[in-house]
Design an enzyme around this catalytic site. Sequence first.
Site, PDB file in Angstrom:
ATOM      1  N   GLU A   1     -29.045  12.102 -33.342  1.00 24.49           N
ATOM      2  CA  GLU A   1     -28.202  12.534 -34.450  1.00 24.49           C
ATOM      3  C   GLU A   1     -27.315  11.369 -34.881  1.00 24.49           C
ATOM      4  O   GLU A   1     -26.265  11.134 -34.267  1.00 24.49           O
ATOM      5  CB  GLU A   1     -27.315  13.715 -34.013  1.00 24.49           C
TER       6      GLU A   1
ATOM      7  N   HIS B   1     -23.048  16.297 -27.756  1.00 24.78           N
ATOM      8  CA  HIS B   1     -22.952  16.277 -29.218  1.00 24.78           C
ATOM      9  C   HIS B   1     -21.846  15.302 -29.629  1.00 24.78           C
ATOM     10  O   HIS B   1     -20.818  15.203 -28.962  1.00 24.78           O
ATOM     11  CB  HIS B   1     -22.667  17.685 -29.746  1.00 24.78           C
TER      12      HIS B   1
ATOM     13  N   SER C   1     -27.667  16.695 -41.285  1.00 27.25           N
ATOM     14  CA  SER C   1     -27.938  17.124 -42.665  1.00 27.25           C
ATOM     15  C   SER C   1     -29.419  17.411 -42.921  1.00 27.25           C
ATOM     16  O   SER C   1     -29.906  17.192 -44.032  1.00 27.25           O
ATOM     17  CB  SER C   1     -27.396  16.100 -43.672  1.00 27.25           C
TER      18      SER C   1
ATOM     19  N   GLU D   1     -19.612  15.475 -31.753  1.00 26.53           N
ATOM     20  CA  GLU D   1     -18.288  16.087 -31.942  1.00 26.53           C
ATOM     21  C   GLU D   1     -17.593  16.243 -30.587  1.00 26.53           C
ATOM     22  O   GLU D   1     -16.374  16.095 -30.488  1.00 26.53           O
ATOM     23  CB  GLU D   1     -18.430  17.433 -32.677  1.00 26.53           C
TER      24      GLU D   1
ATOM     25  N   GLY E   1     -27.281  22.022 -38.003  1.00 29.27           N
ATOM     26  CA  GLY E   1     -25.923  22.563 -38.017  1.00 29.27           C
ATOM     27  C   GLY E   1     -25.732  23.504 -39.190  1.00 29.27           C
ATOM     28  O   GLY E   1     -26.090  24.685 -39.141  1.00 29.27           O
ATOM     29  N   GLY E   2     -25.174  22.977 -40.271  1.00 26.89           N
ATOM     30  CA  GLY E   2     -24.806  23.795 -41.439  1.00 26.89           C
ATOM     31  C   GLY E   2     -25.903  24.738 -41.901  1.00 26.89           C
ATOM     32  O   GLY E   2     -25.642  25.920 -42.180  1.00 26.89           O
TER      33      GLY E   2
ATOM     34  N   ASN F   1     -27.525  24.911 -34.358  1.00 28.50           N
ATOM     35  CA  ASN F   1     -26.247  24.675 -33.683  1.00 28.50           C
ATOM     36  C   ASN F   1     -25.169  25.298 -34.567  1.00 28.50           C
ATOM     37  O   ASN F   1     -24.809  24.737 -35.587  1.00 28.50           O
ATOM     38  CB  ASN F   1     -26.031  23.160 -33.523  1.00 28.50           C
ATOM     39  N   TRP F   2     -24.725  26.462 -34.133  1.00 26.54           N
ATOM     40  CA  TRP F   2     -23.761  27.201 -34.976  1.00 26.54           C
ATOM     41  C   TRP F   2     -22.384  26.544 -34.971  1.00 26.54           C
ATOM     42  O   TRP F   2     -21.538  26.901 -35.780  1.00 26.54           O
ATOM     43  CB  TRP F   2     -23.643  28.649 -34.498  1.00 26.54           C
ATOM     44  N   LYS F   3     -22.140  25.662 -34.007  1.00 24.42           N
ATOM     45  CA  LYS F   3     -20.813  25.030 -33.856  1.00 24.42           C
ATOM     46  C   LYS F   3     -19.745  26.122 -33.736  1.00 24.42           C
ATOM     47  O   LYS F   3     -20.023  27.192 -33.194  1.00 24.42           O
ATOM     48  CB  LYS F   3     -20.562  24.058 -35.006  1.00 24.42           C
TER      49      LYS F   3
ATOM     50  N   GLY G   1     -23.255  16.663 -41.024  1.00 24.69           N
ATOM     51  CA  GLY G   1     -22.350  17.414 -41.887  1.00 24.69           C
ATOM     52  C   GLY G   1     -21.931  16.663 -43.139  1.00 24.69           C
ATOM     53  O   GLY G   1     -21.039  17.090 -43.858  1.00 24.69           O
TER      54      GLY G   1
HETATM   55  P1  PGA Z   1     -25.601  19.282 -39.689  1.00 19.50           P
HETATM   56  O1  PGA Z   1     -25.245  19.210 -38.140  1.00 19.50           O
HETATM   57  O2  PGA Z   1     -26.994  19.801 -39.788  1.00 19.50           O
HETATM   58  O3  PGA Z   1     -24.578  20.204 -40.274  1.00 19.50           O
HETATM   59  O4  PGA Z   1     -25.471  17.876 -40.226  1.00 19.50           O
HETATM   60  C1  PGA Z   1     -26.208  18.820 -37.208  1.00 19.50           C
HETATM   61  C2  PGA Z   1     -25.574  18.801 -35.843  1.00 19.50           C
HETATM   62  O5  PGA Z   1     -24.428  18.358 -35.708  1.00 19.50           O
HETATM   63  O6  PGA Z   1     -26.205  19.230 -34.841  1.00 19.50           O
END
Ligand code: PGA
Length: 251
Positions: A168, A96, A214, A98, A235-236, A9-11, A174
């Site tokens: 999640e 998600h 994470s 966010e 994500g990251g 997930n590049w966000k 994050g």
């Molecule tokens: P993260 O994000 O791996 O940076 O914690 C995961 C996500 O939000 O899908």
Amino acid sequence: MRKNIVAGNWKMNKTLQEGVDLAKELQTALNGKKVNCDVIVCTPFIHLTAVNALLDPTIVKLGAQNCADKGSGAYTGEVSAAMVASTGAQYVILGHSERRAYYGETNAILKEKLKQALENKLTPIFCIGEVLAEREAGKQNSVVKTQIEDSLFELSAEDFGKIILAYEPVWAIGTGKTATSEQAQEMHAYIRQTIAGKYGASVANETSILYGGSANAGNAGELFANPDVDGGLIGGASLKVDTFLPIVEAF
Ligand code: PGA
């Protein structure tokens, strides 16, 4: 069908050129390599067409991170599920945390987005998970159950079978604070049991449930070894091949 999946997930990261370069690099790194999971990248909308043109979907599959809850019309700035599908993308992340927290996406709105995605033959990667205060109050199971019930349980068993779930825990996204392997397994088993209660054991056993929050090269192997953890939403660590590839190879 239940599969092992690692999805990036590049966000809201990467310009178009940077995204194209990352997708190319990933595809090259995976080309000819035998991996034991499906690999998906979920890019910003504007990257979809260009990234689709360079990916071989037997190596890396493509998804979006959102779609509109309406089919078409006067909804300035929105992108419909049909538009996403027309780029060649096959997946869409929905719900998600966010999107829920910063853009007011409720379980009811997400139900509409799911409908749009399924009507346009996109596979939803549907995210659920509790915030820290809910976990500290011991309410994580009831929070996750409500998210599942309110957005998903009006689906037919056939449509439910098309969905990928991603657990999640919001406190792990994050933050560098991963759920322990035990916490992940416990929740994934609970989610599967909740699905079985509504759709029966065979649908529950066929559902892929990913862990997100994470996840990295250091913890992915242990997380994925759990019987109810079918992969990760990353994500990251998905923003560089060096950090993403070892997670793919953790299977
Ligand atoms: P993260 O994000 O791996 O940076 O914690 C995961 C996500 O939000 O899908």
